[in-house]
Design an enzyme around this catalytic site. Sequence first.
Site, PDB file in Angstrom:
ATOM      1  N   LYS A 281      14.405   0.246  -5.689  1.00 26.39           N
ATOM      2  CA  LYS A 281      13.346   0.109  -6.566  1.00 26.39           C
ATOM      3  C   LYS A 281      13.731   0.154  -7.940  1.00 26.39           C
ATOM      4  CE  LYS A 281       8.576   1.522  -6.022  1.00 26.39           C
ATOM      5  NZ  LYS A 281       7.459   2.145  -5.335  1.00 26.39           N
ATOM      6  N   GLU A 366      -5.206   7.803   4.485  1.00 31.27           N
ATOM      7  CA  GLU A 366      -6.373   8.430   4.231  1.00 31.27           C
ATOM      8  C   GLU A 366      -7.083   8.599   5.204  1.00 31.27           C
ATOM      9  OE1 GLU A 366      -4.972   5.587   2.731  1.00 31.27           O
ATOM     10  OE2 GLU A 366      -4.926   5.776   0.746  1.00 31.27           O
ATOM     11  N   ARG A 394     -11.289   3.552   3.215  1.00 28.67           N
ATOM     12  CA  ARG A 394     -10.366   3.654   4.612  1.00 28.67           C
ATOM     13  C   ARG A 394     -10.952   4.776   5.655  1.00 28.67           C
ATOM     14  NH1 ARG A 394      -5.174   1.540   4.756  1.00 28.67           N
ATOM     15  NH2 ARG A 394      -5.623  -0.575   4.205  1.00 28.67           N
TER      16      ARG A 394
HETATM   17  C1  LIG Z   1      -4.796   2.228   1.334  1.00 28.71           C
HETATM   18  C2  LIG Z   1      -3.938   2.577   0.163  1.00 28.71           C
HETATM   19  N1  LIG Z   1      -3.721   3.779  -0.436  1.00 28.71           N
HETATM   20  C3  LIG Z   1      -2.899   3.897  -1.463  1.00 28.71           C
HETATM   21  C4  LIG Z   1      -2.487   2.757  -1.999  1.00 28.71           C
HETATM   22  C5  LIG Z   1      -1.889   2.926  -3.408  1.00 28.71           C
HETATM   23  N2  LIG Z   1      -0.417   2.656  -3.556  1.00 28.71           N
HETATM   24  C6  LIG Z   1      -0.114   1.280  -3.846  1.00 28.71           C
HETATM   25  S1  LIG Z   1       1.553   0.862  -3.711  1.00 28.71           S
HETATM   26  C7  LIG Z   1       1.701   2.257  -2.819  1.00 28.71           C
HETATM   27  C8  LIG Z   1       3.192   2.734  -2.507  1.00 28.71           C
HETATM   28  C9  LIG Z   1       3.791   1.512  -1.441  1.00 28.71           C
HETATM   29  O1  LIG Z   1       4.965   1.942  -1.068  1.00 28.71           O
HETATM   30  P1  LIG Z   1       5.589   1.039  -0.313  1.00 28.71           P
HETATM   31  O2  LIG Z   1       5.020   0.097   0.445  1.00 28.71           O
HETATM   32  O3  LIG Z   1       6.873   1.504   0.016  1.00 28.71           O
HETATM   33  O4  LIG Z   1       6.169  -0.359  -1.589  1.00 28.71           O
HETATM   34  P2  LIG Z   1       7.148  -0.234  -2.628  1.00 28.71           P
HETATM   35  O5  LIG Z   1       6.214  -0.084  -3.999  1.00 28.71           O
HETATM   36  O6  LIG Z   1       8.152   1.002  -2.600  1.00 28.71           O
HETATM   37  O7  LIG Z   1       8.046  -1.537  -2.740  1.00 28.71           O
HETATM   38  C10 LIG Z   1       0.645   3.061  -2.931  1.00 28.71           C
HETATM   39  C11 LIG Z   1       0.725   4.446  -2.000  1.00 28.71           C
HETATM   40  C12 LIG Z   1      -3.040   1.456  -1.608  1.00 28.71           C
HETATM   41  N3  LIG Z   1      -2.427   0.334  -2.187  1.00 28.71           N
HETATM   42  N4  LIG Z   1      -3.436   1.432  -0.501  1.00 28.71           N
END
Ligand SMILES: Cc1ncc(C[n+]2csc(CCOP(=O)(O)OP(=O)(O)O)c2C)c(N)n1
Length: 631
Positions: A281, A366, A394
């Site tokens: 990242k 969630e 959710r």
């Molecule tokens: C249901 C839900 N909960 C929380 C989020 C907030 N959220 C957005 S991106 C993220 C982290 C995603 O991590 P990853 O899938 O590993 O992607 P990266 O950003 O590391 O590429 C979170 C928790 C969301 N989008 N959807």
Amino acid sequence: MGLLESIKGPEDLKALAPEQLPALAAEVRDFLVAEVSKTGGHLGPNLGVVELTIGLHRVFDSPHDTLVFDTGHQSYVHKLLTGRQDFSRLREKDGLSGYPSRAESVHDVVENSHASTSLSWADGIAHAHEVRGESDRRVVAVIGDGALTGGMAWEALNNIAAAQRPVIIVVNDNERSYAPTIGGMASHLATLRTTREYEKLLDWGKQSLRRGGAPGRLAYDTLHGMKKGIKDIVAPQGLFEDLGLKYVGPVDGHDVEAVEHALRRARSFGGPVIVHMITQKGRGYRPALDHEADHFHAVGVIDPETGEAQASSGSSWTSVFADEMVTIGDARPDVVALTAAMLIPVGLDRFAAQHPDRVFDVGIAEQHALTSAAGMAFGGLHPVVAVYATFLNRAFDQLLMDVALHRAGVTIVLDRAGATGPDGASHHGMWDMAMVRMVPGLRLAAPRDATTLREELNEAVAVEDAPTVVRFSRGKVPADIPAIARTGTVDVLEGTAWATGDDVLLVAVGSMVPRCLQVAERLRAHGVGVTVVDPRWVVPFDEALVALARTHRFVAVVEDGGRVGGVGWAFAEELREQGVTTDVLSFALPQEFLDHGSRDDVLEAAGLTVQAMSLRIVEAVAHATRVDEHA
Ligand SMILES: Cc1ncc(C[n+]2csc(CCOP(=O)(O)OP(=O)(O)O)c2C)c(N)n1
């Protein structure tokens, strides 16, 4: 002309020679830093998927093949490679969306930026291809290690594996959600990565052995033993392969040649495949890499050289909550906190620093968070679950059937409630007030400022036999707005005749209070007598609020939630039930999927400006007066 500029679509990308790709990747990174630093957005995740996305568009044939980006916050590179290179108004009204958008491009399919849905989408699309006999089409889902912690992803894997349809699952493993990804799945991916390091060391040992080196032999023997042990014990790729999914990897996700090679293998396989890509990242941008907290997962406007954020004054709602949670935690050893992979964004990092053994990051889960909180309450704790308002959707069934049915004393704190702005339709926190109103026994508070947030949070955690919800906005908290009186649980903010009745009772919900005070000023200038109240608790309604409605000629309710089932809608119903004939005018967000833009843009489009609301109320009062005169 640079390479990036010459790319109008995937065909141009495919025409490039492999040697040109590292230069293209560098241009994309420069572009992302230069542009996103001006507008804000998901910088770190996109810097990490540059080679991965280049590889995807060279190997697959979008839109004939379907690319689904889980969550969608990492789709900027995809936008750049599919003809969208004007990022000047990214996430602003009429500018590019920060997520895939069907209105923007045929290459965008899934706009839902709630995580962990991509595998179900991919499964469904593959089903459609099969039923329609379109056997030459492929579906690719790109899912982060964070999104892979969500339960939906595993429900989908279960189906994908059983069906043997050609679904390619690219796991973008950067070891992080915002913060490092937690849980058994994350450990499993780590084991796969580690095994690869052993593989490399073993190669090195083998070469030393051939050269006759003693250290090489020692290393080889030791590592060989360790590796064998690890493989025997955890059989790393076994988890996926036992499910019936072919596993390819781990692949260096920044080596575009290796990425392409792995994707071509996956493409030709013809069944479900997991391609495990290791990425970083914030790749290529020092300030992001150095930012341990979240590698610039999401930034506001920053200095592109230093990564320094633009200074902003005043405290945010989140930070008021963060501090009060620490105070509550100090006084109450039974209070624990839960987050779904968003420890810092929801402000629980301060609580975690003070009470590390009483905060739980459950991953992007969630549903699990809510039911697990019910279990904690049963076990004698008082859990506070902090999530962004939109993500509570959710966990509705868990809130209803696990928390409320069992009368569990669980407090849910909703950050980013109301019109949030630049993240668009999937992120506006406009569903919660209508959704939770139907939950028996539940109480919901909408504080107006820092003092009421602290006060209402304390009132919420004192309730041990029902769920409580405290919701607040994104951004800065206004200066304190004192009440002139309290009746029941209702704060009276303005109005000389509030106790006896006046023309208009203006019911201001949470962050809409400052606007309502301005509306009141205009109404008074038009000779309209007005009382402004903040009900504080809007589910259920306090009798004192009904009594106030009885003595005023007219009620206006102002909220930043969806209209259907909202506070105004429900209050009108309550008054009808109680035989109160006062008319209710409801100012709320239209029940539509609202586009991205600033919070002010969104409120303006919904007719929630001071001017528009004042005008409607003045007209309504004039109409009521005419009707009275003719009566
Ligand atoms: C249901 C839900 N909960 C929380 C989020 C907030 N959220 C957005 S991106 C993220 C982290 C995603 O991590 P990853 O899938 O590993 O992607 P990266 O950003 O590391 O590429 C979170 C928790 C969301 N989008 N959807």
